[in-house]
Scaffold this active site. Structure first.
Site, short mmCIF file in Angstrom:
data_model
loop_
_atom_site.label_atom_id
_atom_site.label_comp_id
_atom_site.label_asym_id
_atom_site.label_seq_id
_atom_site.Cartn_x
_atom_site.Cartn_y
_atom_site.Cartn_z
N SER A 41 0.75 -1.28 -0.03
CA SER A 41 -0.24 -0.01 -0.02
C SER A 41 0.78 1.30 -0.08
O SER A 41 0.64 2.11 -0.77
CB SER A 41 -0.83 0.15 1.29
OG SER A 41 -1.44 1.11 1.27
N TRP A 42 1.63 1.36 1.17
CA TRP A 42 2.38 2.61 1.16
C TRP A 42 3.60 2.88 -0.07
O TRP A 42 3.80 3.84 -0.42
CB TRP A 42 2.72 3.28 2.31
CG TRP A 42 3.93 2.68 3.09
CD1 TRP A 42 4.41 1.30 3.28
CD2 TRP A 42 4.69 3.29 4.15
NE1 TRP A 42 5.54 1.25 4.22
CE2 TRP A 42 5.61 2.43 4.77
CE3 TRP A 42 4.72 4.56 4.87
CZ2 TRP A 42 6.38 2.84 5.78
CZ3 TRP A 42 5.46 4.92 5.74
CH2 TRP A 42 6.55 3.97 6.35
N ASP A 43 4.26 1.53 -0.35
CA ASP A 43 5.04 1.61 -1.51
C ASP A 43 4.27 2.22 -2.81
O ASP A 43 5.04 3.01 -3.60
CB ASP A 43 5.45 0.11 -1.77
CG ASP A 43 6.25 -0.40 -0.51
OD1 ASP A 43 5.77 -0.64 0.37
OD2 ASP A 43 7.49 -0.97 -0.85
N GLN A 109 -1.63 0.16 6.20
CA GLN A 109 -0.33 0.62 6.24
C GLN A 109 -0.46 2.34 6.43
O GLN A 109 -1.65 2.69 6.14
CB GLN A 109 0.50 0.54 5.05
CG GLN A 109 1.51 -0.97 5.20
CD GLN A 109 2.59 -1.16 4.19
OE1 GLN A 109 2.28 -0.60 3.08
NE2 GLN A 109 3.52 -1.63 4.51
N GLY A 174 4.66 -0.23 9.09
CA GLY A 174 5.64 -0.17 7.92
C GLY A 174 7.10 -0.22 8.49
O GLY A 174 7.92 -0.42 7.51
N ASP A 176 8.33 -2.51 10.53
CA ASP A 176 8.17 -3.89 11.08
C ASP A 176 8.86 -4.08 12.31
O ASP A 176 8.25 -4.68 13.54
CB ASP A 176 8.59 -5.04 10.14
CG ASP A 176 7.78 -4.80 8.66
OD1 ASP A 176 7.33 -3.68 8.50
OD2 ASP A 176 7.88 -5.65 7.78
N ARG A 212 17.35 -9.29 8.00
CA ARG A 212 15.52 -9.42 8.22
C ARG A 212 15.55 -9.82 9.63
O ARG A 212 16.35 -10.05 10.49
CB ARG A 212 15.23 -10.72 7.29
CG ARG A 212 15.50 -10.38 5.95
CD ARG A 212 14.29 -9.56 5.15
NE ARG A 212 13.09 -10.05 5.42
CZ ARG A 212 12.07 -9.13 5.19
NH1 ARG A 212 12.45 -8.13 4.75
NH2 ARG A 212 10.95 -9.57 5.49
N TRP A 370 14.90 -2.18 9.92
CA TRP A 370 14.24 -1.01 10.52
C TRP A 370 14.99 -0.73 11.89
O TRP A 370 14.53 0.06 12.68
CB TRP A 370 12.75 -1.20 10.73
CG TRP A 370 11.99 -0.91 9.57
CD1 TRP A 370 11.53 -1.74 8.70
CD2 TRP A 370 11.70 0.32 9.10
NE1 TRP A 370 10.92 -1.16 7.78
CE2 TRP A 370 11.06 0.14 7.65
CE3 TRP A 370 11.94 1.69 9.09
CZ2 TRP A 370 10.62 1.34 6.75
CZ3 TRP A 370 11.74 2.75 8.33
CH2 TRP A 370 10.97 2.51 7.10
N GLU A 413 16.90 -1.58 -0.76
CA GLU A 413 15.74 -1.29 0.07
C GLU A 413 16.30 -0.12 1.21
O GLU A 413 15.50 0.33 1.63
CB GLU A 413 15.22 -2.35 0.56
CG GLU A 413 14.17 -2.67 1.30
CD GLU A 413 13.75 -4.07 1.70
OE1 GLU A 413 14.49 -4.93 1.77
OE2 GLU A 413 12.65 -4.06 2.57
N GLN A 428 14.69 -1.86 -5.40
CA GLN A 428 13.35 -1.61 -4.62
C GLN A 428 12.69 -0.46 -5.32
O GLN A 428 13.45 0.34 -5.53
CB GLN A 428 13.97 -1.25 -3.18
CG GLN A 428 12.39 -0.99 -2.33
CD GLN A 428 12.08 -2.26 -1.66
OE1 GLN A 428 12.74 -3.38 -1.87
NE2 GLN A 428 11.06 -2.23 -1.13
C1 2M8 Z 1 8.46 -4.41 4.79
O1 2M8 Z 1 7.51 -5.09 5.17
C2 2M8 Z 1 6.99 -6.38 4.66
C3 2M8 Z 1 5.57 -6.89 5.39
O2 2M8 Z 1 4.59 -5.69 5.11
C4 2M8 Z 1 7.98 -7.76 4.85
O3 2M8 Z 1 9.09 -7.44 5.52
O4 2M8 Z 1 7.67 -8.83 4.13
C5 2M8 Z 1 8.41 -3.15 5.13
O5 2M8 Z 1 9.58 -2.29 4.84
C6 2M8 Z 1 7.12 -2.26 4.62
O6 2M8 Z 1 7.25 -0.82 5.25
C7 2M8 Z 1 7.09 -2.21 3.32
O7 2M8 Z 1 5.94 -1.56 2.96
C8 2M8 Z 1 7.20 -3.52 2.55
C9 2M8 Z 1 7.75 -3.54 1.13
O8 2M8 Z 1 8.46 -2.90 0.67
O9 2M8 Z 1 8.50 -4.22 3.14
#
Ligand code: 2M8
Length: 445
Positions: A41-43, A109, A174, A176, A212, A370, A413, A428
């Site tokens: 969504s926010w991406d 998100q 977002g 995580d 991760r 993060w 990313e 990304q």
């Molecule tokens: C990351 O989150 C996803 C789960 O939603 C994941 O790790 O699988 C986060 O950085 C999130 O903010 C971002 O929207 C997503 C896709 O880039 O990846």
């Protein structure tokens, strides 16, 4: 102007456009080619901002795909799944299909989308002709859908009208695995090991698993998904049953900012009553954010709704007031902190950009997602907001440093803040998108 590796702006812009084209599967732009083969969504909002620089119709198509998956409640889901089966947890785990047939996740998100609509509208107007017509028609046609999204947030996620949005999963923020959520996750005790027998597909696509979240974290993530699914993704039932219930101060600040932006679009469309409603929402969220600012640290704080405890982890989330403003004293104290030696002015940083967690804090980890790395889309969001707030010098410095960071053409990313190494996924989409906006759109545009 050249980046640190001497890449000229046209070469950087061409590479960024090439990345977005490569991640385009027709109906959507995957957040990343292998790690995230669906729409987030926010991406998608940042992707649309980047796409608008090269194709207004394609930017609109991206936002329409997201809107096509909007829930009847108004919620925009955090993932809209495409055909690829290579992501875990995929549609089988979520078990959420909209009446329109879209396969989605069951959470949301941060609501940055009005900024994308603004940017697409501006791009259409700059180009003129068919692009202008298309963008203006799109804004008018979809205004009520964005409004429904903001109304849903204001009711389902701020049930007591405190001006603070609640989240029921760290994924909703977002950010995580940010230290923001450590205490809340420590109290989440999965009663079933939903990871057993399942493959962590994300670990196949990074150079090093330490970039991760851990398996322990993933067990908790899956447990919360399980709880929400059991509650039928019903807003009231989820709120009462899920083991994670936090207010998210950064998401609330984004809601304030985006409500103001949507109100401005409402003004242009002659939707005066709705614009007034949105401005009241912006005011409410701004008040909520400011109420959390610690007099000791100057940072805004999330709260565990079930215990009432406020969390003091020094993360980028604490700079929420930089996004929503509202109190000049809080704002200038935050600016000093943000540019000072604990954050962008830290002497060991390769680029003067905000790390996701303050270096030196116990939860800081320079290569872990993060918990320390710098995130290009975040740099853009702060650049755009600060420019809008009249902090032009700081905004332009974020832009210049952000572009230097992207001169390696990896479109990472996230980035190791001390060495500048690209981490996580390469190529990304939102990283490429913000590079395009920085390079092509005039800063005041
Ligand atoms: C990351 O989150 C996803 C789960 O939603 C994941 O790790 O699988 C986060 O950085 C999130 O903010 C971002 O929207 C997503 C896709 O880039 O990846």
């Amino acid at each position: 102007m050249a980046t640190h590796t001497g890449v000229a702006p046209p070469a950087l812009a061409a590479s960024a456009a090439y990345i977005l084209r490569g991640n385009d599967i027709g109906t959507l732009t995957t957040a990343a080619p292998r790690l995230y083969p669906h729409l987030w969504s926010w991406d998608a909002a940042f992707v649309a901002i980047g796409l608008a620089t090269v194709s207004v119709p394609r930017a609109i198509a991206e936002l329409r795909t997201l809107l096509g998956a909007q829930w009847t409640t108004g919620m925009l889901p955090h993932i809209v799944f495409g055909p690829d089966e290579g992501y875990f947890p995929g549609p089988d785990v979520w078990g959420a299909t909209t009446p329109s047939g879209a396969r989605t996740s069951g959470i949301c998100q941060p609501p940055v989308h009005a900024i994308a609509v603004r940017r697409v509208l501006d791009a259409g107007r700059r180009n003129g002709g068919a692009d202008r017509d298309l963008a203006e028609r799109f804004a008018a046609e979809t205004f009520d859908r964005w409004l429904a999204w903001h109304r849903w947030l204001a009711t389902a996620r701020d049930p007591r009208g405190r001006g603070l949005l609640e989240i029921y999963h760290g994924w909703e923020s977002g950010m995580d695995n940010s230290p923001r959520w450590d205490a809340a996750y420590a109290a989440v005790r999965p009663r079933e090991d939903l990871l057993r027998g399942r493959a962590r597909r994300d670990l196949e696509h990074v150079a090093d698993a330490r970039q991760r979240p851990t398996d322990e974290e993933y067990r908790r993530y899956l447990w919360l998904v399980h709880q929400m699914k059991e509650a039928g993704y019903d807003d009231d039932a989820v709120r009462e049953t899920v083991d994670f219930r936090m207010t998210d101060v950064f998401m609330s600040a984004i809601a304030a900012l985006a409500s103001d932006v949507l109100a401005e679009i409402g003004d242009e469309l002659g939707r005066r009553a709705e614009a007034t409603e949105l401005r009241a929402l912006a005011e409410r969220f701004r008040g909520g954010v400011l109420s959390t600012v610690s007099p000791d640290t100057g940072l805004a704080r999330d709260e565990d709704v079930r215990t009432g405890l406020r969390l003091d982890a020094p993360t980028i989330g604490g700079f929420a007031p930089l996004l929503c403003g509202g109190d000049p004293r809080v704002f200038s104290r935050q600016l000093a902190l943000f540019t000072g030696p604990e954050w962008c002015g830290h002497p060991d940083l390769r680029y003067a950009l905000p790390p996701s967690t303050a270096p030196g804090h116990a939860g800081f980890s320079s290569r872990t997602y993060w918990r320390g790395p710098q995130w290009p889309f975040m740099n853009w969001l702060l650049y755009w907001t600060l420019h809008r707030a009249g902090e032009v010098d700081l905004a332009m410095s974020l832009r210049a440093e952000g572009l230097r960071q992207l001169g390696d053409l990896a479109f990472g990313e996230y980035y190791e803040p001390m060495t500048g190494e690209a981490l996580g996924s390469a190529h990304q989409s939102w990283t490429a998108a913000v590079a395009l906006d920085w390079l092509i759109v005039p800063p005041a545009g």
